[in-house]
Design an enzyme around this catalytic site. Structure first.
Site, PDB file in Angstrom:
ATOM      1  N   HIS A 269       0.412   4.274   4.495  1.00 27.69           N
ATOM      2  CA  HIS A 269      -0.286   4.988   3.421  1.00 27.69           C
ATOM      3  C   HIS A 269       0.223   6.422   3.326  1.00 27.69           C
ATOM      4  CE1 HIS A 269      -4.028   2.180   3.878  1.00 27.69           C
ATOM      5  NE2 HIS A 269      -2.916   1.536   3.614  1.00 27.69           N
TER       6      HIS A 269
ATOM      7  N   SER B  76       0.799  -1.214   0.000  1.00 32.10           N
ATOM      8  CA  SER B  76       0.000   0.000   0.000  1.00 32.10           C
ATOM      9  C   SER B  76       0.834   1.268   0.000  1.00 32.10           C
ATOM     10  CB  SER B  76      -0.928   0.020   1.217  1.00 32.10           C
ATOM     11  OG  SER B  76      -1.843  -1.031   1.155  1.00 32.10           O
TER      12      SER B  76
END
Length: 318
Positions: A234, A182
């Site tokens: 993230h 991610s």
């Protein structure tokens, strides 16, 4: 009587009019063949299959406790109580290179910054990431080529891993690991935003493109607040990719023409290849990146040694 004017063959001249000026068409940008992103996709899938082989749930637990044992045998999943994402155990992920502060700092296993990017907690985690990788990465590689997108992917993933491991050290839950692509995928999203800003002159529907991109980024960052999702990976990956976009994805401004494409004798007004603000963005982004990486590494290795649970690098860009 005056002299007769010299003879001129008007009919002959009319048959052969002067040639028109040379035609000129701005060459289209080169489209690269995407092979690196599919290779990343294949590596992630192969490593997940190998992690399930290495996990061997029936070899450690009762066969009836392993999910879908009668269909998958050695490749069956851990119980839902241990891993609700249909995947291997924490033990297996740690052995294969999951991110863990104790091992990164205490055992000097810095390679985990990169290996964790290719590991996934389960089938659901893998599918979400790989769908995003193909949807975003192939288009970017077609436009900018494998070298730039490869650097962007790896350095964004490293930025996500760096912020993630700093967050793991401050986490209330001891012995937490983090896996997932991610950080790198959010880096691609961040680079799309900076590419839009630095190459502003070449876009037609600027406001619509900016609004839709900000909406996608906001929705995906919001997913990071779900339980067991490591939003720090993230954010770190997004910030790294955002600043890397100003460095790697800069394009010539609208109207710039390379002299080798101009036919002889054709008058084309020359423009500088890049605008002044593109250079400013590039220099500032490079400085911020170097300071950010240096500060994060210093904070990690000079700070307190940390005190592993289970955290994944989240679900990913739509």
């Amino acid at each position: 009587m005056g002299k007769r004017p010299p003879y001129s063959n008007d009919i002959e001249a009319a048959r052969y009019p002067p040639p028109p000026p040379p035609s000129y068409h701005i060459p289209q940008s080169t489209q690269w063949f995407s092979w690196l992103v599919p290779l990343f996709f294949l590596a992630n899938v192969v490593l997940f299959v190998y992690s399930m082989y290495l996990n061997d749930c029936p070899g450690y637990l009762n066969e009836n406790d392993c999910l879908y044992y009668h269909y998958l045998g050695r490749y069956s999943f851990q119980p839902f109580s241990e891993n609700p994402l249909l995947g291997p155990s924490v033990r297996t992920l740690r052995v294969m290179g999951a991110l863990e502060k104790d091992l990164v700092v205490g055992e000097n296993e810095a390679w985990r910054f990169l290996t964790c990017m290719f590991l996934h907690a389960g089938v659901i985690h893998l599918l979400a990431n790989m769908f995003s990788l193909l949807f975003i990465g192939v288009r970017l590689e077609n436009e900018f080529g494998f070298f730039k997108i490869g650097l962007l992917y790896m350095f964004s993933g490293f930025g996500g891993s760096l912020l993630s491991v700093l967050h793991l050290g401050d986490s209330a839950a001891p012995n937490t690991i983090s896996v997932g692509a991610s950080g790198a995928l959010f880096g691609l999203l961040g680079a799309m935003l900076s590419e839009l800003l630095t190459n502003w002159t070449i876009y037609l529907n600027k406001c619509a493109a900016l609004t839709s991109l900000l909406l996608i980024i906001g929705l995906n960052l919001a997913v990071g607040f779900l339980p067991h999702v490591d939003n720090s990976a993230h954010i770190g990956g997004f910030l790294a990719g955002y600043f890397l976009g100003f460095v790697l994805l800069i394009r010539p401004q609208y109207g710039y023409v390379n002299r080798k494409y101009v036919p002889p004798g054709y008058n084309v007004k020359r423009k500088s290849k890049y605008k002044w603000y593109q250079y400013v963005f590039l220099v500032l982004a490079l400085i911020i990146l170097l300071i950010g990486y240096a500060y994060g590494l210093a904070l990690l290795y000079i700070g307190k040694p940390p005190d592993v649970m289970f955290s994944i690098s989240g679900t990913n860009p739509i």
